[in-house]
Write a protein that holds these residues in place. Sequence first.
Motif, mmCIF file in Angstrom:
data_model
loop_
_atom_site.group_PDB
_atom_site.id
_atom_site.type_symbol
_atom_site.label_atom_id
_atom_site.label_comp_id
_atom_site.label_asym_id
_atom_site.label_seq_id
_atom_site.Cartn_x
_atom_site.Cartn_y
_atom_site.Cartn_z
ATOM 1 N N VAL A 81 37.538 40.145 39.174
ATOM 2 C CA VAL A 81 37.586 40.527 40.581
ATOM 3 C C VAL A 81 38.314 41.864 40.568
ATOM 4 O O VAL A 81 39.538 41.921 40.650
ATOM 5 N N THR A 82 37.562 42.904 40.412
ATOM 6 C CA THR A 82 38.010 44.240 39.987
ATOM 7 C C THR A 82 38.424 44.155 38.515
ATOM 8 O O THR A 82 38.655 43.062 37.989
ATOM 9 N N ASN A 83 38.492 45.314 37.872
ATOM 10 C CA ASN A 83 38.991 45.350 36.486
ATOM 11 C C ASN A 83 40.391 45.944 36.439
ATOM 12 O O ASN A 83 40.776 46.604 35.479
ATOM 13 N N GLN A 84 41.135 45.711 37.509
ATOM 14 C CA GLN A 84 42.510 46.198 37.592
ATOM 15 C C GLN A 84 43.461 45.010 37.537
ATOM 16 O O GLN A 84 43.096 43.909 37.953
ATOM 17 N N PRO A 85 44.668 45.233 37.057
ATOM 18 C CA PRO A 85 45.641 44.141 37.053
ATOM 19 C C PRO A 85 46.093 43.838 38.476
ATOM 20 O O PRO A 85 46.448 44.750 39.207
ATOM 21 N N HIS A 86 45.987 42.593 38.900
ATOM 22 C CA HIS A 86 46.599 42.257 40.199
ATOM 23 C C HIS A 86 47.109 40.837 40.242
ATOM 24 O O HIS A 86 48.134 40.562 39.593
ATOM 25 N N SER A 87 46.431 39.941 40.902
ATOM 26 C CA SER A 87 47.043 38.660 41.231
ATOM 27 C C SER A 87 46.071 37.524 40.978
ATOM 28 O O SER A 87 44.928 37.564 41.431
ATOM 29 N N GLU A 88 46.503 36.494 40.265
ATOM 30 C CA GLU A 88 45.644 35.320 40.096
ATOM 31 C C GLU A 88 45.269 34.735 41.453
ATOM 32 O O GLU A 88 44.132 34.325 41.673
ATOM 33 N N ALA A 89 46.275 34.655 42.334
ATOM 34 C CA ALA A 89 46.017 34.055 43.644
ATOM 35 C C ALA A 89 44.989 34.889 44.411
ATOM 36 O O ALA A 89 44.081 34.350 45.049
ATOM 37 N N GLY A 90 45.136 36.206 44.314
ATOM 38 C CA GLY A 90 44.209 37.094 45.000
ATOM 39 C C GLY A 90 42.808 36.993 44.432
ATOM 40 O O GLY A 90 41.824 36.876 45.174
ATOM 41 N N ALA A 91 42.706 37.023 43.105
ATOM 42 C CA ALA A 91 41.390 36.966 42.463
ATOM 43 C C ALA A 91 40.702 35.628 42.764
ATOM 44 O O ALA A 91 39.521 35.581 43.109
ATOM 45 N N LEU A 112 49.893 44.694 44.147
ATOM 46 C CA LEU A 112 48.873 44.993 43.136
ATOM 47 C C LEU A 112 47.475 44.646 43.637
ATOM 48 O O LEU A 112 46.508 45.371 43.350
ATOM 49 N N ALA A 113 47.368 43.568 44.390
ATOM 50 C CA ALA A 113 46.062 43.225 44.972
ATOM 51 C C ALA A 113 45.649 44.310 45.967
ATOM 52 O O ALA A 113 44.480 44.716 46.019
ATOM 53 N N LYS A 152 48.877 36.453 31.553
ATOM 54 C CA LYS A 152 48.453 37.485 30.623
ATOM 55 C C LYS A 152 48.131 36.941 29.242
ATOM 56 O O LYS A 152 47.407 37.547 28.480
ATOM 57 N N ALA A 204 43.926 39.698 49.735
ATOM 58 C CA ALA A 204 42.863 40.061 48.803
ATOM 59 C C ALA A 204 41.490 39.798 49.416
ATOM 60 O O ALA A 204 40.589 40.640 49.342
ATOM 61 N N GLY A 254 35.985 38.501 25.710
ATOM 62 C CA GLY A 254 37.099 39.232 25.116
ATOM 63 C C GLY A 254 37.572 40.420 25.929
ATOM 64 O O GLY A 254 37.185 40.603 27.085
ATOM 65 N N ALA A 273 49.010 36.664 49.329
ATOM 66 C CA ALA A 273 48.275 37.471 48.356
ATOM 67 C C ALA A 273 46.785 37.141 48.426
ATOM 68 O O ALA A 273 45.937 38.038 48.376
ATOM 69 N N GLY A 274 46.482 35.849 48.564
ATOM 70 C CA GLY A 274 45.090 35.425 48.659
ATOM 71 C C GLY A 274 44.420 35.948 49.917
ATOM 72 O O GLY A 274 43.304 36.479 49.878
ATOM 73 N N MET A 307 40.618 40.114 34.415
ATOM 74 C CA MET A 307 40.384 41.547 34.694
ATOM 75 C C MET A 307 39.551 42.215 33.604
ATOM 76 O O MET A 307 39.080 43.330 33.798
ATOM 77 N N TYR A 308 39.352 41.542 32.481
ATOM 78 C CA TYR A 308 38.551 42.123 31.404
ATOM 79 C C TYR A 308 37.074 41.738 31.508
ATOM 80 O O TYR A 308 36.253 42.191 30.718
ATOM 81 N N GLY A 309 36.750 40.897 32.465
ATOM 82 C CA GLY A 309 35.394 40.363 32.553
ATOM 83 C C GLY A 309 34.411 41.280 33.265
ATOM 84 O O GLY A 309 34.747 42.374 33.730
ATOM 85 N N HIS A 333 52.519 40.807 43.554
ATOM 86 C CA HIS A 333 51.099 40.468 43.533
ATOM 87 C C HIS A 333 50.382 40.996 44.775
ATOM 88 O O HIS A 333 49.253 41.473 44.678
ATOM 89 N N VAL A 356 39.739 49.258 31.735
ATOM 90 C CA VAL A 356 38.995 48.141 31.152
ATOM 91 C C VAL A 356 37.524 48.516 31.040
ATOM 92 O O VAL A 356 36.970 49.133 31.955
ATOM 93 N N SER A 405 33.523 43.310 30.011
ATOM 94 C CA SER A 405 32.699 42.702 28.977
ATOM 95 C C SER A 405 32.599 41.195 29.176
ATOM 96 O O SER A 405 33.442 40.569 29.824
ATOM 97 N N ARG A 435 46.448 47.463 45.895
ATOM 98 C CA ARG A 435 45.998 48.612 45.105
ATOM 99 C C ARG A 435 44.606 48.369 44.510
ATOM 100 O O ARG A 435 43.713 49.215 44.625
#
Lengths: 170, 170
Positions: free
Chosen positions: B125-135, A22-23, B109, A137, A162, A133-134, B84-86, A19, A156, A159, A25
């Motif tokens: 919080v970005t549209n990239q896959p990363h971290s729940e904790a980070g977001a 990925l954060a 997921k 980020a 969905g 990670a927090g 990440m889709y928002g 995590h 993505v 939206s 990145r």
Amino acid sequence: VGVLRIGHRIERDKRLTTHCALAARALGAKEFVYTGERDKRCEATVAGVVENWGGSFSVRHSTSWKKELRSAKRKKQTIVHLTMYGLPFEGELANIRKKRRLLVVVGGKKIRGEVYAEADYNLGVTNQPHSEAGALAVFLHSLGLRQRFSGWRTKVLPSARGKRVRQRKI
Amino acid sequence: VGVLRIGHRIERDKRLTTHCALAARALGAKEFVYTGERDKRCEATVAGVVENWGGSFSVRHSTSWKKELRSAKRKKQTIVHLTMYGLPFEGELANIRKKRRLLVVVGGKKIRGEVYAEADYNLGVTNQPHSEAGALAVFLHSLGLRQRFSGWRTKVLPSARGKRVRQRKI
């Protein structure tokens, strides 16, 4: 901007280090180095994300954080160590944004005094115990790095409801 | 502000959910509810942090996220689902800051479409896959909530080098 994560333990930190990577990145860092136990699964997960979602971002394991800090100094990187014992990061952001090369260091609880001594800045994202990670980020987001993910296969389309994605073959 | 974390799995998310909870606390949320497998160790860790570092913050397990979302609506909480889709969260911050009661939802997921439908906002919080904790940390930090940790037994005295803490008996 690079990130160094000290002291990974496969069992304990299983998904946390992934995590953090990925954060890093997602928020615009370009390199992620970690010390501690080598974790090929973490590396494979991150490599898979890069392949699918694009951008240039690398992960590598290092056997020694001392070596990484020395190398950072040689490369004139400014070393920012994120720690709950540090000064509030908000106060130093303006200075740090001026630096062209940064190495952001995060670790677990057992960070040695030497890291505090070697760092140019020891900064806290709050002075409360929470999450590498927090903290990483929040700090990277506050730097406002440019986020570019060229070469994506999946993207993505933001939206309100969905999931919408675009796929392409490369 | 409360946080709802959906779909905790003890083995897989071991420390991640704890990190989400601690980041929530550190950045000013007051309640953390999680669904999925009950994890007493996670609850104990967070309770221990609250006891030692102060503030009012509670963790509880819930058997149903649907129930929690319904209850949030009854309490007129604005539901913000981080995904990440928002839509980019930055664009909605000004509106969200005006709301007095917020429930921030994070998940893994496998979030169901219903969560997207029930949420007042689906934000990335970005549209990239990363971290729940980070977001979660980035979003809560951006809200600028007041952070108060009264009743602390241990407190950090922020410093440029090393670790300084104050201890007191309560």
